[in-house]
Write an enzyme that holds these catalytic residues in place. Structure first.
Site, short mmCIF file in Angstrom:
data_model
loop_
_atom_site.label_atom_id
_atom_site.label_comp_id
_atom_site.label_asym_id
_atom_site.label_seq_id
_atom_site.Cartn_x
_atom_site.Cartn_y
_atom_site.Cartn_z
N ARG A 1 0.85 -1.25 0.02
CA ARG A 1 0.14 0.01 0.06
C ARG A 1 0.97 1.20 0.09
NH1 ARG A 1 2.25 1.89 3.65
NH2 ARG A 1 0.85 3.56 4.01
N GLY A 2 0.44 2.40 -0.09
CA GLY A 2 1.21 3.60 -0.30
C GLY A 2 1.16 3.86 -1.77
N ALA A 3 0.70 5.15 -2.22
CA ALA A 3 0.76 5.31 -3.70
C ALA A 3 1.82 5.16 -4.29
CB ALA A 3 -0.10 6.53 -3.82
N ARG B 1 -6.57 -1.26 -7.99
CA ARG B 1 -6.72 -0.31 -6.86
C ARG B 1 -7.34 0.69 -7.77
NH1 ARG B 1 -4.37 -0.03 -1.82
NH2 ARG B 1 -5.46 1.67 -1.15
N GLN C 1 -2.08 2.87 10.67
CA GLN C 1 -0.91 2.72 10.14
C GLN C 1 0.35 3.27 10.73
OE1 GLN C 1 -3.72 4.37 8.71
NE2 GLN C 1 -4.11 3.71 6.69
N ASP D 1 -1.92 13.26 0.31
CA ASP D 1 -2.44 12.45 -0.90
C ASP D 1 -2.47 13.09 -2.22
OD1 ASP D 1 -3.10 10.60 1.30
OD2 ASP D 1 -3.41 9.59 -0.20
N ASN E 1 -4.95 14.91 3.00
CA ASN E 1 -4.13 13.69 3.74
C ASN E 1 -5.22 13.12 4.34
OD1 ASN E 1 -1.51 12.58 3.78
ND2 ASN E 1 -1.57 13.38 5.68
N LYS E 2 -4.43 12.08 5.12
CA LYS E 2 -5.16 11.04 5.77
C LYS E 2 -5.88 11.71 6.89
CE LYS E 2 -4.57 7.40 6.00
NZ LYS E 2 -5.19 6.94 4.83
#
Lengths: 351, 351
Positions: free
Chosen positions: A53-55, A96, A201, A242, A252-253
């Site tokens: 995971r993680g772009a 995804r 995370q 993001d 962002n998150k």
């Protein structure tokens, strides 16, 4: 020690003997295992299942998926090779559907594929392209890290959110890359990692990855950040992004905005570390960025343990928007943008 | 409908046929069961094991524990009765050594015990005293609720933190008492409950208790509050207090301070609902209130599931301090104190 000369302690993705090995992040931190992939379909499954995971990491994994498939199919006739590659691109693109870096990486690989006719030669070019993409991401992160580390004083206690480290990228990381670069420059650095509910995370990945490298880390609940700031225990906040709008607003998150508001109140610098590829100049400001609403199950429990009553309504926004006015500086591979706004961000692309 | 005439849907503690029955809050929300106690030692175990929690509820449970013990021992000679009661007081006092309401309730019961010599007559007085203490807490909460409800407009979306409801008190609750009183006054009210990491009182208890009464509730992670405020989804914040200093600074569950900072930024009223017994005039301001640091296990996992890596350092402050300047008003059983400060709080005691 020079950042580039240090072998990464956490190798999220590695290319070994013509196979892609990736850390199975679903098992962290209780188990550390590599998953080995020999074709595009296996990589697509790993992406879909969030083993990776993680772009940026997803983008690299997809590029390697194409390279793997090309290697395996290179002995076929050109038409059959072409069909096999079409299927591989389709499978990976569907793994995804919202990951921008995934499509960007696949587009790059498709351009390489279009340049040749001989399957064997093209396969070799695709492996080279995937490795180049991987190393470019690593270098971008190291450049972001160097830019940011210049603003990190010796002894700094850095609060971060979510995981923006080696595990989310080809290596080094964005916000955690700043921490690594500062450490590599000989500074004593410690990290306060917010656990990052609902998907944890921070607790699972950031705490693990820093522990692996011996960087001191203290885990807190997301709610404790304000208290620590009020007690003078935080010197700066560094987070990833993001997506960044043309005016500097940062998506962002979930929880990032709250940290920015608290940092402003306590006059603590609030930094965002991200590559230029995260800046979406087609979006004027944060209000235009759609916020993904995720499922209730992430909030009502974790890993099979349910703690909320059945039938309770849940709101689970995955991201929030931090207005540019709360961002002290942006750390990019082209350097630092202090007090980002539309003009300074436009100028960044001309540097 | 009048608040006092409504039978409470959630009876945390009830006195039935000479026994104390209490909701076993360790099992909520997955199981709803009463625990029956017939003596002081059983009540002490229930308090220690957190089957009952919340300072006012603990105080009431301890008073009932003394009443139970007196009933059971009332046929003994005065000297033996006295010895048994001494043991009961000691056992209960040791059950939760930091709970102020526990000692306050036991002191009240000890004063009643000291007034008589005949065990049977004293036992009767002790049962009456425990019931009086219970009903006084209920009435205090209803008065707080009425005071606060006057400031809650019809249709209000109320964000709250932790559990300050019927489960934490003799009934009705403090911050949730305001919600109940507003509902009882015919207003349409909905609640946004923050899950309240690490111990999840919001997810487990507030969500359950509101669902029981049919009050609409939406559960969120603590990190999502800022995003909801920025989108205009919150009309007011109402929280409880563990302790209020002479100048109006509020010690409450970790995360409260963050909500207050966010509310100020978004010009959303931030209210604190608490009885006068929570105001500690011996403490000048919040900086003088010690913050309990709790164990790492609350942060590294939940209910046997561990998600943080072994050996990671943890900071787990249980409370934080909200400066009085961020409090729009205090709701008490003696009415509302707008913009609380030292002078207004002193004046409250003379009302």
């Amino acid at each position: 020690m020079n950042a580039s000369s240090r072998a990464p302690a956490v190798e999220t993705l590695r290319w070994r003997d013509g196979r892609l090995e990736l850390i199975d992040q679903r098992l962290l931190p209780s188990r550390f295992e590599y998953l080995s992939c020999s074709g595009a379909a296996e990589v697509a499954v790993a992406i879909r299942a969030m083993a990776v995971r993680g772009a940026p990491a997803i983008g690299c994994a997809a590029a390697f998926g194409i390279a793997l498939e090309a290697q395996r199919e290179k002995h076929r006739a050109p038409a059959q090779f072409s069909d096999a590659m079409d299927t591989a691109f389709k499978t990976l693109a569907e793994s995804r559907p919202t990951a921008v870096n995934l499509f960007w990486a696949l587009d790059r690989m498709r351009a390489v594929l279009a340049q040749g006719r001989d399957p064997k030669a093209v396969a070799e070019k695709l492996v080279e392209a995937a490795l180049a993409l991987f190393h470019a991401d690593l270098e971008t992160n190291r450049a972001i890290g160097r830019a940011g580390a210049a603003l990190v004083p010796d002894g700094a206690r850095v609060l971060t959110h979510c995981n923006t480290g080696a595990l989310a990228t080809a290596g080094h990381g964005t916000a955690l890359g700043v921490v690594r670069s500062a450490r590599d420059a000989g500074k004593r650095i410690s990290v306060i990692a917010s656990e990052t509910r609902p998907y944890l995370q921070g607790a699972r990945l950031t705490a693990w990855e820093l522990t692996q490298e011996g960087i001191p880390v203290t885990l807190i609940t997301d709610s404790a950040a304000g208290h620590l700031m009020s007690r003078g225990a935080v010197d700066m906040v560094v987070v990833g992004a993001d997506r960044i709008a043309a005016n500097g607003d940062v998506a962002n998150k979930i929880g990032t905005y709250t940290l920015a508001v608290l940092a402003e109140r306590h006059r603590i610098p609030f930094y965002v570390a991200a590559p230029l590829s995260s800046i979406d100049t087609s979006v004027a400001d944060g209000a235009s960025i759609p916020i993904e609403e995720r499922g209730a199950a992430e909030v009502t429990g974790y890993a099979g343990v349910r703690w909320a009553p059945e039938g309770v309504a849940v709101a689970n926004p995955a991201f929030d928007i931090t207005p540019a006015a709360l961002v002290s500086a942006l750390f990019t591979e082209k350097g630092v943008v202090e007090r980002p706004d539309a003009a300074r961000i436009r100028a960044l692309f001309d540097r």
